[in-house]
Design a protein around this motif. Structure first.
Motif, PDB file in Angstrom:
ATOM      1  N   ALA A   1      55.798 -21.963  -5.493  1.00  0.00           N
ATOM      2  CA  ALA A   1      55.800 -21.713  -4.063  1.00  0.00           C
ATOM      3  C   ALA A   1      56.087 -23.220  -3.245  1.00  0.00           C
ATOM      4  O   ALA A   1      56.965 -23.216  -2.250  1.00  0.00           O
ATOM      5  CB  ALA A   1      54.733 -20.898  -3.591  1.00  0.00           C
ATOM      6  N   THR A   2      55.081 -24.265  -3.736  1.00  0.00           N
ATOM      7  CA  THR A   2      55.378 -25.106  -2.934  1.00  0.00           C
ATOM      8  C   THR A   2      56.565 -25.963  -3.260  1.00  0.00           C
ATOM      9  O   THR A   2      57.289 -26.611  -2.514  1.00  0.00           O
ATOM     10  CB  THR A   2      54.011 -26.331  -3.625  1.00  0.00           C
ATOM     11  N   GLU A   3      57.036 -25.931  -4.460  1.00  0.00           N
ATOM     12  CA  GLU A   3      58.306 -26.453  -5.110  1.00  0.00           C
ATOM     13  C   GLU A   3      59.273 -25.881  -4.064  1.00  0.00           C
ATOM     14  O   GLU A   3      60.396 -26.640  -3.716  1.00  0.00           O
ATOM     15  CB  GLU A   3      58.790 -26.280  -6.396  1.00  0.00           C
ATOM     16  N   ILE A   4      59.224 -24.650  -3.932  1.00  0.00           N
ATOM     17  CA  ILE A   4      60.661 -23.839  -3.151  1.00  0.00           C
ATOM     18  C   ILE A   4      60.550 -24.264  -1.901  1.00  0.00           C
ATOM     19  O   ILE A   4      61.469 -24.431  -1.246  1.00  0.00           O
ATOM     20  CB  ILE A   4      60.151 -22.408  -3.219  1.00  0.00           C
ATOM     21  N   ALA A   5      59.197 -24.364  -1.222  1.00  0.00           N
ATOM     22  CA  ALA A   5      59.308 -24.773   0.049  1.00  0.00           C
ATOM     23  C   ALA A   5      59.787 -26.248   0.366  1.00  0.00           C
ATOM     24  O   ALA A   5      60.372 -26.457   1.342  1.00  0.00           O
ATOM     25  CB  ALA A   5      57.648 -24.631   0.553  1.00  0.00           C
ATOM     26  N   GLU A   6      59.358 -26.855  -0.695  1.00  0.00           N
ATOM     27  CA  GLU A   6      59.920 -28.384  -0.546  1.00  0.00           C
ATOM     28  C   GLU A   6      61.330 -28.540  -0.496  1.00  0.00           C
ATOM     29  O   GLU A   6      62.030 -29.373   0.079  1.00  0.00           O
ATOM     30  CB  GLU A   6      59.050 -29.345  -1.450  1.00  0.00           C
ATOM     31  N   ARG A   7      61.994 -27.697  -1.524  1.00  0.00           N
ATOM     32  CA  ARG A   7      63.286 -27.824  -1.603  1.00  0.00           C
ATOM     33  C   ARG A   7      64.098 -27.149  -0.041  1.00  0.00           C
ATOM     34  O   ARG A   7      65.113 -27.666   0.121  1.00  0.00           O
ATOM     35  CB  ARG A   7      63.666 -26.527  -2.898  1.00  0.00           C
ATOM     36  N   ILE A   8      63.332 -26.143   0.378  1.00  0.00           N
ATOM     37  CA  ILE A   8      63.893 -25.572   1.461  1.00  0.00           C
ATOM     38  C   ILE A   8      63.807 -26.430   2.709  1.00  0.00           C
ATOM     39  O   ILE A   8      64.772 -26.772   3.529  1.00  0.00           O
ATOM     40  CB  ILE A   8      62.963 -24.412   1.962  1.00  0.00           C
ATOM     41  N   ALA A   9      62.868 -27.444   2.558  1.00  0.00           N
ATOM     42  CA  ALA A   9      62.572 -28.424   3.734  1.00  0.00           C
ATOM     43  C   ALA A   9      63.764 -29.637   3.628  1.00  0.00           C
ATOM     44  O   ALA A   9      64.120 -29.992   4.717  1.00  0.00           O
ATOM     45  CB  ALA A   9      61.227 -29.137   3.704  1.00  0.00           C
ATOM     46  N   LYS A  10      64.244 -29.598   2.555  1.00  0.00           N
ATOM     47  CA  LYS A  10      65.645 -30.571   2.365  1.00  0.00           C
ATOM     48  C   LYS A  10      66.849 -30.232   3.099  1.00  0.00           C
ATOM     49  O   LYS A  10      67.722 -30.970   3.216  1.00  0.00           O
ATOM     50  CB  LYS A  10      65.344 -31.173   0.926  1.00  0.00           C
ATOM     51  N   LEU A  11      66.680 -28.931   3.089  1.00  0.00           N
ATOM     52  CA  LEU A  11      68.289 -28.270   3.514  1.00  0.00           C
ATOM     53  C   LEU A  11      68.184 -28.353   5.280  1.00  0.00           C
ATOM     54  O   LEU A  11      67.150 -28.504   5.782  1.00  0.00           O
ATOM     55  CB  LEU A  11      68.289 -26.934   3.157  1.00  0.00           C
ATOM     56  N   ASP A  12      69.225 -28.020   5.611  1.00  0.00           N
ATOM     57  CA  ASP A  12      69.744 -27.814   7.019  1.00  0.00           C
ATOM     58  C   ASP A  12      68.768 -26.487   7.567  1.00  0.00           C
ATOM     59  O   ASP A  12      69.092 -25.605   7.258  1.00  0.00           O
ATOM     60  CB  ASP A  12      70.984 -27.959   7.296  1.00  0.00           C
TER      61      ASP A  12
ATOM     62  N   SER B   1      78.542 -27.987  14.253  1.00  0.00           N
ATOM     63  CA  SER B   1      77.200 -28.535  14.194  1.00  0.00           C
ATOM     64  C   SER B   1      77.499 -30.199  14.070  1.00  0.00           C
ATOM     65  O   SER B   1      78.150 -30.500  13.068  1.00  0.00           O
ATOM     66  CB  SER B   1      76.198 -27.832  13.658  1.00  0.00           C
ATOM     67  N   ASP B   2      76.666 -31.133  14.599  1.00  0.00           N
ATOM     68  CA  ASP B   2      76.621 -32.394  14.011  1.00  0.00           C
ATOM     69  C   ASP B   2      75.790 -32.614  12.481  1.00  0.00           C
ATOM     70  O   ASP B   2      76.381 -33.433  11.812  1.00  0.00           O
ATOM     71  CB  ASP B   2      75.762 -33.357  15.005  1.00  0.00           C
TER      72      ASP B   2
ATOM     73  N   ARG C   1      76.121 -34.072   7.082  1.00  0.00           N
ATOM     74  CA  ARG C   1      75.844 -33.658   5.524  1.00  0.00           C
ATOM     75  C   ARG C   1      77.076 -33.557   4.663  1.00  0.00           C
ATOM     76  O   ARG C   1      77.257 -34.118   3.534  1.00  0.00           O
ATOM     77  CB  ARG C   1      75.182 -32.289   5.555  1.00  0.00           C
ATOM     78  N   MET C   2      78.326 -33.134   5.331  1.00  0.00           N
ATOM     79  CA  MET C   2      79.449 -32.839   4.260  1.00  0.00           C
ATOM     80  C   MET C   2      80.030 -34.482   4.490  1.00  0.00           C
ATOM     81  O   MET C   2      80.507 -34.767   3.290  1.00  0.00           O
ATOM     82  CB  MET C   2      80.501 -32.229   5.159  1.00  0.00           C
ATOM     83  N   THR C   3      79.927 -35.273   5.336  1.00  0.00           N
ATOM     84  CA  THR C   3      80.503 -36.753   5.080  1.00  0.00           C
ATOM     85  C   THR C   3      79.433 -37.490   4.425  1.00  0.00           C
ATOM     86  O   THR C   3      80.119 -38.089   3.219  1.00  0.00           O
ATOM     87  CB  THR C   3      80.279 -37.359   6.636  1.00  0.00           C
ATOM     88  N   ALA C   4      78.154 -37.248   4.240  1.00  0.00           N
ATOM     89  CA  ALA C   4      77.360 -37.781   3.049  1.00  0.00           C
ATOM     90  C   ALA C   4      77.783 -37.293   1.928  1.00  0.00           C
ATOM     91  O   ALA C   4      77.910 -38.144   0.902  1.00  0.00           O
ATOM     92  CB  ALA C   4      75.895 -37.592   3.607  1.00  0.00           C
ATOM     93  N   PHE C   5      77.854 -36.161   1.649  1.00  0.00           N
ATOM     94  CA  PHE C   5      78.376 -35.732   0.243  1.00  0.00           C
ATOM     95  C   PHE C   5      79.850 -36.372  -0.338  1.00  0.00           C
ATOM     96  O   PHE C   5      79.761 -36.713  -1.389  1.00  0.00           O
ATOM     97  CB  PHE C   5      78.545 -33.971   0.468  1.00  0.00           C
TER      98      PHE C   5
END
Length: 257
Positions: free
Chosen positions: A186-197, A229-230, A235-239
Protein backbone atom coordinates in the motif's frame (compact mmCIF):
# COMPACT_ATOMS: atom_id res chain seq x y z
CA UNK A 1 -8.90 14.30 18.85
CA UNK A 2 -10.38 10.79 18.50
CA UNK A 3 -8.72 7.85 20.21
CA UNK A 4 -10.40 5.40 17.81
CA UNK A 5 -8.58 6.57 14.67
CA UNK A 6 -4.79 6.95 14.54
CA UNK A 7 -3.53 9.18 11.76
CA UNK A 8 0.10 9.22 10.64
CA UNK A 9 1.59 11.53 8.03
CA UNK A 10 3.80 9.33 5.84
CA UNK A 11 4.77 12.09 3.42
CA UNK A 12 3.37 10.57 0.24
CA UNK A 13 0.09 9.73 2.02
CA UNK A 14 -1.81 9.64 5.26
CA UNK A 15 -2.12 6.32 7.07
CA UNK A 16 -5.34 6.08 9.08
CA UNK A 17 -5.65 3.08 11.40
CA UNK A 18 -8.97 2.10 12.96
CA UNK A 19 -7.99 1.65 16.59
CA UNK A 20 -10.64 -0.10 18.64
CA UNK A 21 -8.95 -3.52 18.89
CA UNK A 22 -10.98 -4.51 21.95
CA UNK A 23 -14.09 -4.22 19.70
CA UNK A 24 -12.39 -5.60 16.58
CA UNK A 25 -12.50 -2.00 15.30
CA UNK A 26 -16.30 -1.96 15.14
CA UNK A 27 -17.48 1.31 13.63
CA UNK A 28 -19.24 3.48 16.22
CA UNK A 29 -20.35 7.11 16.13
CA UNK A 30 -17.00 8.36 17.44
CA UNK A 31 -15.17 6.58 14.62
CA UNK A 32 -17.63 7.92 12.04
CA UNK A 33 -17.05 11.45 13.37
CA UNK A 34 -13.27 10.92 13.18
CA UNK A 35 -13.53 9.68 9.59
CA UNK A 36 -15.56 12.77 8.66
CA UNK A 37 -12.85 14.97 10.19
CA UNK A 38 -10.21 13.07 8.22
CA UNK A 39 -12.21 13.57 5.01
CA UNK A 40 -12.46 17.30 5.69
CA UNK A 41 -8.67 17.40 5.90
CA UNK A 42 -8.10 15.34 2.75
CA UNK A 43 -10.63 17.33 0.74
CA UNK A 44 -8.31 20.30 1.27
CA UNK A 45 -4.88 18.65 1.30
CA UNK A 46 -5.77 16.26 -1.56
CA UNK A 47 -3.46 13.38 -0.65
CA UNK A 48 -3.71 9.63 -0.95
CA UNK A 49 -5.23 7.78 2.02
CA UNK A 50 -4.26 4.32 3.28
CA UNK A 51 -6.83 2.73 5.61
CA UNK A 52 -5.93 -0.14 7.94
CA UNK A 53 -7.08 -1.73 11.18
CA UNK A 54 -5.32 -2.52 14.43
CA UNK A 55 -5.15 -5.74 16.42
CA UNK A 56 -5.38 -8.13 13.46
CA UNK A 57 -8.73 -6.94 12.05
CA UNK A 58 -9.85 -4.25 9.63
CA UNK A 59 -13.36 -3.73 11.05
CA UNK A 60 -15.73 -6.44 12.25
CA UNK A 61 -18.79 -4.34 11.41
CA UNK A 62 -20.81 -1.52 12.88
CA UNK A 63 -21.03 -1.29 16.65
CA UNK A 64 -24.03 -3.57 17.32
CA UNK A 65 -24.80 -2.02 20.72
CA UNK A 66 -25.26 1.37 19.05
CA UNK A 67 -26.94 -0.10 15.99
CA UNK A 68 -29.56 -1.86 18.13
CA UNK A 69 -30.71 1.46 19.55
CA UNK A 70 -31.09 3.20 16.20
CA UNK A 71 -34.53 3.78 14.75
CA UNK A 72 -36.08 4.85 11.43
CA UNK A 73 -34.82 8.47 11.56
CA UNK A 74 -31.27 7.17 12.10
CA UNK A 75 -31.60 4.89 9.07
CA UNK A 76 -32.83 7.78 6.93
CA UNK A 77 -29.94 9.94 8.15
CA UNK A 78 -27.52 7.42 6.60
CA UNK A 79 -24.93 7.70 9.37
CA UNK A 80 -22.47 5.21 7.88
CA UNK A 81 -23.67 5.70 4.32
CA UNK A 82 -22.83 9.42 4.21
CA UNK A 83 -19.45 8.79 5.80
CA UNK A 84 -18.49 6.07 3.31
CA UNK A 85 -19.79 8.15 0.39
CA UNK A 86 -17.48 10.94 1.49
CA UNK A 87 -14.52 8.56 1.65
CA UNK A 88 -15.35 7.21 -1.80
CA UNK A 89 -15.50 10.75 -3.21
CA UNK A 90 -12.13 11.89 -1.82
CA UNK A 91 -10.12 13.63 -4.56
CA UNK A 92 -7.11 11.30 -4.36
CA UNK A 93 -7.06 7.48 -4.22
CA UNK A 94 -8.00 5.50 -1.12
CA UNK A 95 -6.17 2.21 -0.46
CA UNK A 96 -7.50 -0.28 2.10
CA UNK A 97 -5.34 -2.95 3.75
CA UNK A 98 -7.72 -5.72 4.83
CA UNK A 99 -6.62 -8.01 7.64
CA UNK A 100 -8.83 -10.38 9.58
CA UNK A 101 -12.50 -9.47 9.73
CA UNK A 102 -13.96 -6.94 7.29
CA UNK A 103 -17.64 -7.55 7.94
CA UNK A 104 -20.86 -5.58 7.59
CA UNK A 105 -20.05 -1.90 7.87
CA UNK A 106 -16.35 -2.80 7.83
CA UNK A 107 -16.80 -4.50 4.46
CA UNK A 108 -18.74 -1.51 3.16
CA UNK A 109 -15.93 0.80 4.25
CA UNK A 110 -13.55 -1.45 2.30
CA UNK A 111 -15.82 -1.34 -0.77
CA UNK A 112 -15.55 2.48 -0.68
CA UNK A 113 -11.79 2.28 -1.29
CA UNK A 114 -10.32 2.49 -4.78
CA UNK A 115 -7.73 -0.24 -4.19
CA UNK A 116 -7.97 -3.13 -1.71
CA UNK A 117 -5.10 -5.36 -0.59
CA UNK A 118 -5.89 -8.47 1.42
CA UNK A 119 -4.00 -10.60 3.92
CA UNK A 120 -4.25 -14.39 4.39
CA UNK A 121 -6.51 -14.00 7.44
CA UNK A 122 -9.11 -11.93 5.59
CA UNK A 123 -12.79 -12.79 5.99
CA UNK A 124 -15.06 -10.33 4.19
CA UNK A 125 -18.78 -10.05 3.59
CA UNK A 126 -22.16 -8.80 4.74
CA UNK A 127 -24.08 -10.87 7.31
CA UNK A 128 -26.59 -8.07 8.02
CA UNK A 129 -29.75 -10.03 7.16
CA UNK A 130 -28.94 -12.36 10.04
CA UNK A 131 -29.28 -9.34 12.33
CA UNK A 132 -32.60 -8.24 10.89
CA UNK A 133 -31.28 -5.40 8.71
CA UNK A 134 -29.79 -4.92 5.24
CA UNK A 135 -26.36 -3.82 4.12
CA UNK A 136 -27.39 -0.22 3.56
CA UNK A 137 -24.07 1.65 3.52
CA UNK A 138 -23.03 0.92 -0.04
CA UNK A 139 -22.87 -2.86 -0.46
CA UNK A 140 -26.00 -3.22 -2.57
CA UNK A 141 -24.63 -0.97 -5.31
CA UNK A 142 -20.84 -1.08 -4.87
CA UNK A 143 -20.36 -4.82 -4.40
CA UNK A 144 -22.01 -5.77 -7.74
CA UNK A 145 -19.71 -3.29 -9.48
CA UNK A 146 -16.70 -4.99 -7.91
CA UNK A 147 -17.50 -8.72 -8.04
CA UNK A 148 -20.43 -8.89 -10.46
CA UNK A 149 -24.16 -9.32 -9.94
CA UNK A 150 -24.21 -13.08 -9.35
CA UNK A 151 -21.67 -13.26 -6.54
CA UNK A 152 -22.87 -10.01 -4.97
CA UNK A 153 -26.43 -11.34 -4.85
CA UNK A 154 -25.30 -14.57 -3.22
CA UNK A 155 -23.20 -12.73 -0.63
CA UNK A 156 -25.90 -10.21 0.25
CA UNK A 157 -28.87 -12.58 0.20
CA UNK A 158 -27.25 -15.48 2.04
CA UNK A 159 -24.64 -13.75 4.20
CA UNK A 160 -21.86 -15.73 2.52
CA UNK A 161 -18.41 -14.63 3.63
CA UNK A 162 -15.32 -14.83 1.42
CA UNK A 163 -11.88 -15.86 2.58
CA UNK A 164 -8.72 -14.29 1.18
CA UNK A 165 -8.37 -16.69 -1.75
CA UNK A 166 -12.02 -16.25 -2.74
CA UNK A 167 -11.77 -12.47 -2.44
CA UNK A 168 -8.71 -12.49 -4.71
CA UNK A 169 -10.38 -14.74 -7.28
CA UNK A 170 -13.46 -12.47 -7.28
CA UNK A 171 -11.38 -9.33 -7.83
CA UNK A 172 -12.45 -7.91 -4.47
CA UNK A 173 -8.77 -7.51 -3.56
CA UNK A 174 -5.89 -7.02 -5.98
CA UNK A 175 -3.35 -9.02 -3.95
CA UNK A 176 -3.06 -11.17 -0.84
CA UNK A 177 0.09 -10.61 1.20
CA UNK A 178 1.25 -11.09 4.77
CA UNK A 179 0.25 -8.08 6.92
CA UNK A 180 3.61 -6.26 6.87
CA UNK A 181 4.00 -6.90 3.15
CA UNK A 182 0.43 -5.74 2.50
CA UNK A 183 1.06 -2.44 4.26
CA UNK A 184 4.36 -2.12 2.40
CA UNK A 185 2.54 -2.69 -0.91
CA UNK A 186 0.00 0.00 0.00
CA UNK A 187 2.87 2.37 0.82
CA UNK A 188 4.59 1.53 -2.46
CA UNK A 189 1.39 2.27 -4.38
CA UNK A 190 0.90 5.57 -2.53
CA UNK A 191 4.49 6.59 -3.24
CA UNK A 192 4.03 5.74 -6.93
CA UNK A 193 0.87 7.86 -7.04
CA UNK A 194 2.71 10.75 -5.37
CA UNK A 195 5.14 10.88 -8.30
CA UNK A 196 2.34 11.35 -10.82
CA UNK A 197 0.52 14.54 -11.75
CA UNK A 198 -2.08 15.11 -9.00
CA UNK A 199 -4.46 16.85 -11.40
CA UNK A 200 -4.35 13.91 -13.82
CA UNK A 201 -4.81 11.43 -10.97
CA UNK A 202 -7.82 13.32 -9.64
CA UNK A 203 -9.32 13.58 -13.12
CA UNK A 204 -8.87 9.83 -13.59
CA UNK A 205 -10.63 9.12 -10.30
CA UNK A 206 -13.52 11.40 -11.25
CA UNK A 207 -13.97 9.57 -14.55
CA UNK A 208 -13.82 6.18 -12.82
CA UNK A 209 -16.58 7.26 -10.42
CA UNK A 210 -18.79 8.77 -13.10
CA UNK A 211 -21.94 6.86 -14.19
CA UNK A 212 -21.95 5.08 -17.53
CA UNK A 213 -24.18 7.77 -19.00
CA UNK A 214 -21.42 10.36 -18.48
CA UNK A 215 -18.99 8.61 -20.81
CA UNK A 216 -17.26 9.47 -23.10
CA UNK A 217 -18.11 13.14 -22.57
CA UNK A 218 -16.49 13.30 -19.14
CA UNK A 219 -13.15 11.95 -20.43
CA UNK A 220 -13.11 14.53 -23.20
CA UNK A 221 -13.92 17.35 -20.78
CA UNK A 222 -11.26 16.29 -18.27
CA UNK A 223 -8.69 15.82 -21.04
CA UNK A 224 -9.44 19.24 -22.47
CA UNK A 225 -8.54 20.83 -19.14
CA UNK A 226 -5.37 18.76 -18.79
CA UNK A 227 -4.25 19.52 -22.35
CA UNK A 228 -4.02 23.20 -21.37
CA UNK A 229 -2.09 22.62 -18.13
CA UNK A 230 1.48 23.75 -17.52
CA UNK A 231 2.21 20.43 -15.81
CA UNK A 232 1.29 18.49 -18.95
CA UNK A 233 3.71 20.65 -20.96
CA UNK A 234 6.47 20.22 -18.37
CA UNK A 235 6.10 16.46 -18.03
CA UNK A 236 5.86 15.79 -21.77
CA UNK A 237 8.82 18.06 -22.52
CA UNK A 238 10.89 16.27 -19.87
CA UNK A 239 9.89 12.89 -21.33
CA UNK A 240 10.90 13.90 -24.86
CA UNK A 241 14.20 15.32 -23.63
CA UNK A 242 15.00 12.11 -21.74
CA UNK A 243 14.19 10.04 -24.81
CA UNK A 244 16.32 12.30 -26.97
CA UNK A 245 19.28 11.96 -24.61
CA UNK A 246 18.82 8.20 -24.45
CA UNK A 247 18.60 7.89 -28.23
CA UNK A 248 21.64 10.11 -28.64
CA UNK A 249 23.68 8.08 -26.18
CA UNK A 250 22.70 4.83 -27.92
CA UNK A 251 23.63 6.24 -31.34
CA UNK A 252 26.98 7.46 -30.02
CA UNK A 253 27.68 4.06 -28.51
CA UNK A 254 27.02 2.31 -31.82
CA UNK A 255 29.29 4.78 -33.63
CA UNK A 256 32.16 4.04 -31.23
CA UNK A 257 31.80 0.30 -31.82
Amino acid sequence: MSTSLRIEDRGSHLLATLDRPEKRNAIDQELVDALHALCARLEVERRTLVLAGSGGDFAAGADIAQLRERRAPDALAGINTRCFQRIRALPMPVIAVLEGYALGGGAELAYAADIRIGTPSLTIGNPETGLGIIAAAGATWRLPQIVGDALAAEMLLTGRLLDAAEALAAGLVSAVLEPEAALARATEIAERIAKLDPAATQATKRTLLAPASAHPAIELQEQAVLFESDEKQRRMTAFLERRSRSTGAATEGKARR
